[in-house]
Scaffold this motif. Sequence first.
Motif, short mmCIF file in Angstrom:
data_model
loop_
_atom_site.label_atom_id
_atom_site.label_comp_id
_atom_site.label_asym_id
_atom_site.label_seq_id
_atom_site.Cartn_x
_atom_site.Cartn_y
_atom_site.Cartn_z
N TYR A 88 0.86 -1.20 0.00
CA TYR A 88 0.00 0.00 0.00
C TYR A 88 0.89 1.24 0.00
N ALA A 89 0.82 2.02 -1.07
CA ALA A 89 1.57 3.27 -1.17
C ALA A 89 0.80 4.36 -0.43
N PHE A 90 1.32 4.77 0.72
CA PHE A 90 0.63 5.72 1.59
C PHE A 90 1.28 7.09 1.50
N ASP A 132 1.39 -4.55 3.41
CA ASP A 132 2.60 -3.84 3.78
C ASP A 132 2.45 -2.38 3.36
N ILE A 133 2.81 -1.46 4.25
CA ILE A 133 2.61 -0.04 3.98
C ILE A 133 3.95 0.63 3.72
N VAL A 134 4.03 1.33 2.61
CA VAL A 134 5.20 2.14 2.28
C VAL A 134 4.78 3.59 2.39
N HIS A 135 5.42 4.35 3.28
CA HIS A 135 5.11 5.77 3.51
C HIS A 135 5.97 6.59 2.56
N GLN A 183 5.88 -1.38 -8.35
CA GLN A 183 6.59 -1.66 -7.10
C GLN A 183 5.70 -1.47 -5.88
N ALA A 184 4.58 -0.81 -6.04
CA ALA A 184 3.49 -0.78 -5.07
C ALA A 184 2.24 -1.30 -5.78
#
Length: 274
Positions: free
Chosen positions: A33-35, A70-73, A87-88
Amino acid sequence: MIVRTLLFALPLLWLAPPASAAATSPPAPTLVYAFSRFEPYKTVDADGKPAGPYTELLQELARRSGVQLDIVHCPLQRCLALLERGQADLSIGLRGNDERDRYLDFLDPPFAPATATVVLQRRDDPRPIRRYEDLYAMRVGVVEGASYFQRFDEDRLMRRDAASNARLALRKLAAKRFDVLLINAQQGSQLSRELGARQYRRAELQFPGELPRRIALSRLSPAVQAARPRLSAQLQQMLRDGSVRRILDGHAVQAAQAGSKRSGRSLHSMSTPH
């Protein structure tokens, strides 16, 4: 006695799964998850971790769909780049446009209706803004990388000045770095309450939302495309059983209560547009 004990144990052995079968069961698929922060919908908690109603909605959807999240900030532009490259896997709170639709797909059904875009001014700015053309004489504040509505996004004559996020954009408006600020109606209401509602007012001009709110999926992610039927089915169920509405409304009430404590105003007074 020994024979009776063995006969009793045999059904239990029959029912127990082999140890090798349990060990080889496939792990739950993982989606990234692109946050990017987008208050009040996507916030960070006291520990700096992604939070807010949109994040909670995605976490509950992932749980029901049997996937890990999975979260990517990342800043908005970086999040978009990750989605573009696959990639997200997914994000939320993004609006489609001609450029983004090359690499983003959107999950059906929508989880909420469209939200209007409003024009904020400083309260002491007397200039009336009633028509789109009135904006040409002004420095228009925007959030870097954000998409608003088609006419504005494609208008090459408009004088824009960007801030990295909406909170900073409101501060720049108060500091007279912008003349006006375009902002999501709910986002503008919450942030202006937090930063000092008496500094801002809504112009007469506003723009109705064009697109309902959907979850964005990367077209280059095989994982999210494979999970799409499950995600869609579970989202439909969350809409039917009221889970989506409870998540969104619950956070709206919390934000309003927090805003009223900071500003010392009642909830009723906050519901009136600035």
